[in-house]
Design an enzyme around this catalytic site. Structure first.
Site, PDB file in Angstrom:
ATOM      1  N   ARG A  59       0.822  -1.215   0.000  1.00 34.65           N
ATOM      2  CA  ARG A  59       0.000   0.000   0.000  1.00 34.65           C
ATOM      3  C   ARG A  59       0.857   1.267   0.000  1.00 34.65           C
ATOM      4  NH1 ARG A  59      -3.675   2.600   4.466  1.00 34.65           N
ATOM      5  NH2 ARG A  59      -5.229   3.652   3.188  1.00 34.65           N
ATOM      6  N   HIS A  63       0.546   4.436  -2.441  1.00 32.40           N
ATOM      7  CA  HIS A  63       0.326   5.812  -1.972  1.00 32.40           C
ATOM      8  C   HIS A  63       1.492   6.719  -2.357  1.00 32.40           C
ATOM      9  CE1 HIS A  63      -3.223   5.344   1.036  1.00 32.40           C
ATOM     10  NE2 HIS A  63      -3.338   4.528   0.014  1.00 32.40           N
ATOM     11  N   ASP A  71       8.237   8.611  -5.987  1.00 33.03           N
ATOM     12  CA  ASP A  71       9.428   9.406  -5.666  1.00 33.03           C
ATOM     13  C   ASP A  71       9.722   9.452  -4.165  1.00 33.03           C
ATOM     14  OD1 ASP A  71       7.377  10.952  -4.742  1.00 33.03           O
ATOM     15  OD2 ASP A  71       7.844  12.739  -5.931  1.00 33.03           O
ATOM     16  N   ASN A  91      -3.939   8.850   4.556  1.00 32.21           N
ATOM     17  CA  ASN A  91      -2.730   8.303   5.187  1.00 32.21           C
ATOM     18  C   ASN A  91      -2.738   8.377   6.712  1.00 32.21           C
ATOM     19  OD1 ASN A  91      -1.520   7.710   2.707  1.00 32.21           O
ATOM     20  ND2 ASN A  91      -0.557   9.737   2.558  1.00 32.21           N
TER      21      ASN A  91
HETATM   22  C1  HEM Z   1      -9.149   1.480  -5.778  1.00 35.49           C
HETATM   23  C2  HEM Z   1      -9.003   2.422  -4.878  1.00 35.49           C
HETATM   24  C3  HEM Z   1      -8.567   2.114  -3.491  1.00 35.49           C
HETATM   25  C4  HEM Z   1      -9.166   2.543  -2.354  1.00 35.49           C
HETATM   26  C5  HEM Z   1     -10.385   3.443  -2.258  1.00 35.49           C
HETATM   27  C6  HEM Z   1      -8.445   1.979  -1.249  1.00 35.49           C
HETATM   28  C7  HEM Z   1      -8.737   2.204   0.078  1.00 35.49           C
HETATM   29  C8  HEM Z   1      -8.171   1.513   1.130  1.00 35.49           C
HETATM   30  C9  HEM Z   1      -8.573   1.653   2.512  1.00 35.49           C
HETATM   31  C10 HEM Z   1      -9.632   2.591   3.034  1.00 35.49           C
HETATM   32  C11 HEM Z   1      -7.823   0.783   3.227  1.00 35.49           C
HETATM   33  C12 HEM Z   1      -7.892   0.555   4.738  1.00 35.49           C
HETATM   34  C13 HEM Z   1      -6.907   1.469   5.433  1.00 35.49           C
HETATM   35  C14 HEM Z   1      -7.044   1.461   6.947  1.00 35.49           C
HETATM   36  O1  HEM Z   1      -8.006   0.929   7.469  1.00 35.49           O
HETATM   37  O2  HEM Z   1      -6.159   2.030   7.629  1.00 35.49           O
HETATM   38  C15 HEM Z   1      -6.949   0.102   2.309  1.00 35.49           C
HETATM   39  C16 HEM Z   1      -6.031  -0.853   2.659  1.00 35.49           C
HETATM   40  C17 HEM Z   1      -5.154  -1.437   1.796  1.00 35.49           C
HETATM   41  N1  HEM Z   1      -4.971  -1.093   0.460  1.00 35.49           N
HETATM   42 FE1  HEM Z   1      -6.228   0.015  -0.644  1.00 35.49          FE
HETATM   43  N2  HEM Z   1      -7.417   1.218  -1.731  1.00 35.49           N
HETATM   44  C18 HEM Z   1      -7.449   1.281  -3.090  1.00 35.49           C
HETATM   45  C19 HEM Z   1      -6.545   0.698  -3.975  1.00 35.49           C
HETATM   46  C20 HEM Z   1      -5.423   0.027  -3.566  1.00 35.49           C
HETATM   47  C21 HEM Z   1      -4.339  -0.320  -4.430  1.00 35.49           C
HETATM   48  C22 HEM Z   1      -4.219   0.072  -5.895  1.00 35.49           C
HETATM   49  C23 HEM Z   1      -3.442  -1.019  -3.675  1.00 35.49           C
HETATM   50  C24 HEM Z   1      -2.107  -1.587  -4.054  1.00 35.49           C
HETATM   51  C25 HEM Z   1      -1.731  -1.911  -5.272  1.00 35.49           C
HETATM   52  C26 HEM Z   1      -3.989  -1.113  -2.341  1.00 35.49           C
HETATM   53  C27 HEM Z   1      -3.432  -1.804  -1.304  1.00 35.49           C
HETATM   54  C28 HEM Z   1      -3.980  -1.873  -0.045  1.00 35.49           C
HETATM   55  C29 HEM Z   1      -3.525  -2.795   0.974  1.00 35.49           C
HETATM   56  C30 HEM Z   1      -2.501  -3.879   0.776  1.00 35.49           C
HETATM   57  C31 HEM Z   1      -4.252  -2.504   2.143  1.00 35.49           C
HETATM   58  C32 HEM Z   1      -4.086  -3.137   3.528  1.00 35.49           C
HETATM   59  C33 HEM Z   1      -3.006  -2.357   4.258  1.00 35.49           C
HETATM   60  C34 HEM Z   1      -2.689  -2.841   5.655  1.00 35.49           C
HETATM   61  O3  HEM Z   1      -3.258  -3.814   6.128  1.00 35.49           O
HETATM   62  O4  HEM Z   1      -1.828  -2.183   6.286  1.00 35.49           O
HETATM   63  N3  HEM Z   1      -5.173  -0.440  -2.316  1.00 35.49           N
HETATM   64  N4  HEM Z   1      -7.168   0.582   1.046  1.00 35.49           N
END
Ligand code: HEM
Length: 316
Positions: A59, A63, A71, A91
């Site tokens: 993630r 980001h 970068d 973030n």
């Molecule tokens: C499509 C749009 C996306 C949205 C709206 C989104 C949103 C989110 C949100 C809200 C979380 C939870 C964060 C938290 O509870 O602190 C999350 C977690 C995560 N996101 Fe996304 N995300 C998106 C796309 C992506 C992409 C493109 C990737 C990587 C290629 C990604 C990888 C992850 C991962 C691996 C987690 C878990 C992180 C952890 O457990 O520390 N996400 N995302």
């Protein structure tokens, strides 16, 4: 059997290399031959002690790349001259793994001083995290340099929030030259990791396109008020395995975030979701391809930026 996807990935890497001439998978071969091994060893150790860290590192690279290119800007702490990205809404209290990157950077600096950028460490750590959790590998293009600034505003504008529907998501990814297929594939990173209740509360209490038993089970740990930071896996089926279960979940209306379920809600991404759900190989190949493309967003090369000595601050 694996030769067709491998060949197409190599073609893609060659095309991506041509698009940004200085990025190359062998960038550190002469200048820091141990870099990739140091990163891989440290990522494996971090994932062994906490599998979720692999998710957090993937993630962090996303980001980083979506805000002013890949970068290392996400790693910068605020200074007197700029307010950085870590306090931005997507973030704050959410991104993790900066300590792992700092630790890797210290080891890489000990091996080769001021040679390997923080942005490249993030890109390699993301790939190694996916591999450590059972996912596909790909050649990471290298040679990105680090930013000397960061922008909270750009992070808030460019990182999609979980409230987005398919149209907004499509636009956010198109703004980064990523297709709908890339977007659906990259969202498959939600096969790993956790989300806080505050990001899925509205979905489990107020949305109709959700499996009832799934929503009920989640409410136990995510009350209507309070418990904002209680965690639930983004992929209930197999939270610590990089696989294609995320897409089967969507077909069963078990997407945790609104933005997850938006990919399978009767719209133009449904067919892609179904094809990834029915073939792990198709998903893995699309994910690797899309990660290379994402890693290629607006890299700083040549004399742009710098190689930071410490990832959280600009060189003095
Ligand atoms: C499509 C749009 C996306 C949205 C709206 C989104 C949103 C989110 C949100 C809200 C979380 C939870 C964060 C938290 O509870 O602190 C999350 C977690 C995560 N996101 Fe996304 N995300 C998106 C796309 C992506 C992409 C493109 C990737 C990587 C290629 C990604 C990888 C992850 C991962 C691996 C987690 C878990 C992180 C952890 O457990 O520390 N996400 N995302």
């Amino acid at each position: 059997m694996a030769s067709a996807p491998c060949l197409s990935l190599l073609v893609l890497v060659a095309m991506a290399s041509a698009a940004s001439a200085q990025l190359s998978p062998t960038f550190y071969l002469a200048s820091c031959p141990s870099a990739l091994f140091i990163i891989q060893t440290a990522v494996q150790a971090a994932v062994n002690s906490e599998p979720r860290m692999g998710a957090s590192l993937v993630r962090l690279h996303f980001h980083d790349c979506f805000v002013d290119g890949c970068d290392g800007s996400v790693l910068l702490a605020d200074t007197g001259s700029f307010v950085g990205e870590q306090g931005a809404a997507p973030n704050a209290g959410s991104i993790r793994g900066m300590n792992v990157i700092d630790n890797i950077k210290t080891q890489v600096e000990a091996a080769c001083t001021q040679t390997v950028s923080c942005a490249d460490i993030l890109a390699v750590a993301a790939r190694d995290s996916v591999v450590a959790l059972g996912g596909p590998t790909w050649p990471v293009l290298l040679g990105r340099r680090d930013s000397t600034t960061a922008s909270k505003t750009n992070a808030e504008n460019d990182l999609p929030p979980p409230t987005f529907d398919l149209q907004n998501l499509t636009t956010a990814f198109a703004n980064k030259q990523l297709s709908i297929t890339d977007m659906v594939a990259l969202s498959g990173a939600h096969t790993l990791g956790q989300s806080q209740c505050r990001f899925f509360r509205n979905r489990i209490y107020n949305e109709a396109n959700i499996n009832t038993a799934f929503a009920t089970a989640l409410k136990a740990n995510c009350p209507q008020s309070g418990g904002d930071s209680s965690l639930a896996p983004l992929d209930t089926a197999t939270p610590n395995a990089f696989d294609n279960a995320y897409y089967s979940n969507l077909i069963s209306q078990k997407g945790l975030l609104h933005s997850d379920q938006a990919l399978f809600n009767g719209g133009g991404a449904d067919n892609t979701v179904m094809s990834f759900a029915s073939s792990a190989a198709t998903f893995n190949n699309a994910f690797a391809t899309a990660m290379v493309k994402m890693g290629n967003i607006a890299p700083k090369t040549g004399t742009q930026g710098q190689i930071r000595l410490v990832c959280s601050k600009v060189n003095s």
